[in-house]
Design a protein around this motif. Structure first.
Motif: not given
Length: 443
Positions: A264-268, A296-300, A332-337
């Motif tokens: 989470e710190d890396d993402l921030a 996750r990166l894209w959505q951020a 696969a990583v996001a668990g979302s199609a």
């Protein structure tokens, strides 16, 4: 979108035109006109046919896209393709690749390996690539002669490397090459400190100061493996990305390659600094390095581009295949199609790569005024039928063998799958000869 009265140099009339910007758009029955190496017209076919043009190319069954942008690789390592497969990253590097480089890498190796990589990439629809390897001046000469576009990252490590006895010498060479090529229309020089574990704080601070002064980018392997991060924390109490942030390297000119480990710190930190991430899924999979959490990166709101890495660890420079892998892996990583849909995947392989390199005003999308870096892909084959969404077919059902034509700055470098400036037979013969020497079959 209209053109001026001067005749177009070339008018392309494909079945589909995918500009990438605006996002999600597919234009049917449209034409694209090129003048003086730039896109001068995009509009309906009926309007296009009324324009004065020196040459018209009908492209039935073809999709016109921005040229693909390979945002990370080590071009000359094509000559090490398959040399040390199925090994973990540090074993692969320390026991095999670094010793092979010490023995074999010289200017001739880099010239022949880079030419081989350029030809493979052109045939795969790539119009621009990032290269981080030894003897960068030799690589830039290869790019210049080929007509391709590239970012050349000057490799910098704390220990001697082929072509530079020290980090200071590598930095000096980089400054000189930057000066020599700062007005080159197709080559951009950046600085490439290898990784946090091979470059000390003092050298990183030098690189940061010089990059700021020259307004140059920095391209670096970061958080490639969990071991790298764990070792840094054990030794210093600090994650590598946090260290780079503390030293002031992160920012819109920083390209963080791999990033398979993101807290989470890396993402921030990535969000706050507007740092770009370069995703190399197949190399990470093959070396079991981990998974970059692309969705996750894209959505951020982080700019995520895509690279093949070098052919020694991938083992090809197939960005279309890499993008398909990225789209599948993201789900696969996001668990979302719904993660990383086909249109966003294509954007990652084009405009996002251009943005990471600071070239988004020049390439990465088909827009009037931009450089005519364009690829035509044939979707008329058996494996692409029927076509409901041509971009989905491109990402999920099309291989690089469907790349038919390619232009960089309006110059055609691939014509009906034939390289126009390079001799494929000579490149193959040269690579075979290097393979014989390296494997010891003729020693």
């Amino acid at each position: 979108m209209t053109a001026t009265a001067a005749p177009l140099d070339l008018l392309l009339l494909p079945t589909w035109l995918v500009p990438v910007e605006p996002a999600g758009v597919v234009l049917k029955a449209h034409g694209l006109g090129i003048r003086d190496g730039r896109i001068a017209f995009i509009g309906p076919r009926e309007t296009a046919l009324k324009l004065a043009t020196k040459e018209t190319r009908e492209l039935p069954g073809m999709l016109l896209s921005p040229g693909l942008v390979n945002a990370h690789g080590h071009a000359a390592m094509s000559l090490f393709r398959g040399l040390a497969d199925d090994l973990p990253l540090m074993t692969w590097l320390e026991k095999h690749i670094w010793p092979a480089e010490a023995k074999w890498v010289d200017e001739a190796f880099v010239r022949d390996g880079t030419d081989l990589a350029i030809a493979e990439q052109l045939k795969g629809g790539i119009t621009c690539f990032s290269d981080m390897y030894f003897f960068p001046k030799v690589a830039s000469d290869c790019v210049h002669n080929s007509g391709m576009r590239a970012q050349i990252a000057i490799p910098i490590l704390d220990f001697p490397i082929p072509g530079a006895a020290s980090a200071d010498e590598a930095i000096r060479q980089g400054i000189e090459l930057f000066g020599d090529l700062k007005h080159h229309p197709r080559i951009r020089i950046t600085f490439g400190p290898h990784a946090p574990y091979t470059v000390c704080d003092e050298n990183l601070e030098k690189i940061r100061m010089i990059a700021e002064e020259l307004d140059a980018s920095i391209h670096m392997h970061v958080h490639e493996t969990a071991f790298e991060v764990q070792q840094a924390v054990e030794q210093t109490g600090e994650r590598p990305l946090a260290r780079l942030g503390r030293l002031g390297l992160l920012g819109p000119r920083f390209q963080a390659v791999h990033m398979t480990q993101i807290s989470e710190d890396d993402l921030a930190l990535l969000v706050e600094s507007n740092t770009s991430v370069i995703h190399c899924p197949e190399s990470n999979l093959k070396l079991a390095s981990g998974f970059c959490p692309v969705e996750r990166l894209w959505q951020a709101g982080i700019n995520v581009a895509i690279g093949t890495d070098g052919a020694a660890s991938n083992n090809d420079l197939d960005l279309l295949g890499e993008t398909r892998t990225a789209a599948m892996l993201a789900k696969a990583v996001a668990g979302s199609a719904t993660a990383l849909d086909a249109h966003r995947a294509l954007r990652m392989a084009t405009l996002n790569g251009a943005r990471a390199m600071g070239l988004e005003s020049e390439i990465g999308s088909l827009e009037v005024g931009k450089a005519a870096d364009i690829v035509a892909l044939d979707l008329s084959g058996l494996a692409q039928q029927p076509i409901y969404d041509p971009v989905s077919q491109l990402i999920y059902a099309t291989g690089r063998d469907c790349v038919k034509h390619l232009w960089v700055a309006g110059k055609q470098l691939l014509d009906d799958r034939r390289l126009t400036r390079m001799n494929e037979q000579e490149l193959v013969a040269s690579a075979i000869e290097w393979g014989r020497r390296i494997s010891g079959r003729n020693e």
